[in-house]
Write a protein that holds these residues in place. Sequence first.
Motif, mmCIF file in Angstrom:
data_model
loop_
_atom_site.group_PDB
_atom_site.id
_atom_site.type_symbol
_atom_site.label_atom_id
_atom_site.label_comp_id
_atom_site.label_asym_id
_atom_site.label_seq_id
_atom_site.Cartn_x
_atom_site.Cartn_y
_atom_site.Cartn_z
ATOM 1 N N LEU A 67 0.832 -1.200 0.000
ATOM 2 C CA LEU A 67 0.000 0.000 0.000
ATOM 3 C C LEU A 67 0.868 1.252 0.000
ATOM 4 O O LEU A 67 0.607 2.206 -0.739
ATOM 5 N N ARG A 112 -3.240 -10.037 -1.792
ATOM 6 C CA ARG A 112 -4.005 -9.225 -0.842
ATOM 7 C C ARG A 112 -5.273 -8.722 -1.508
ATOM 8 O O ARG A 112 -5.338 -8.590 -2.715
ATOM 9 N N TRP A 113 -6.266 -8.409 -0.689
ATOM 10 C CA TRP A 113 -7.489 -7.822 -1.207
ATOM 11 C C TRP A 113 -7.190 -6.408 -1.678
ATOM 12 O O TRP A 113 -6.379 -5.707 -1.074
ATOM 13 N N ARG A 115 -7.480 -2.487 -1.897
ATOM 14 C CA ARG A 115 -7.819 -1.535 -0.843
ATOM 15 C C ARG A 115 -8.175 -0.192 -1.457
ATOM 16 O O ARG A 115 -7.392 0.387 -2.209
#
Length: 124
Positions: A67, A112-113, A115
């Motif tokens: 992120l 990962r999902w 975001r």
Amino acid sequence: MSEVRRLRGLKARGEGRWAEVQAALLLMAKGYRILGFRLAARQGEIDILALRGKVLAAVEVKRRTSLEAALEAVYPAQRERIRRAAERVAATRSSLAGVMVRLDLIALAPGRWPRHIPDAWQGG
């Protein structure tokens, strides 16, 4: 251009398109209406333009390892170009009169999902 480089570019563009599809699906699940993909304007390109209520989100989609890397991948000058492009779109469509333009980020990382970060740079 070498064949290896050409194939690498094709793969990267395909992965980018797939990231945008995933991002659009996430936005739709959150109640956004997708108005367009890869909208080119003189001011800049908008990956996804989405509307929910009175918020017009110019969504930048970044596929990175984290992120933090996704947030850092969009420089201030690029953010300003995207914001100006979204404001221009809003100004030229009567159906978007009175909307608030916001710059969002959807970050994707392997395993990962996705975001969604609304107003990712807090107006900066």
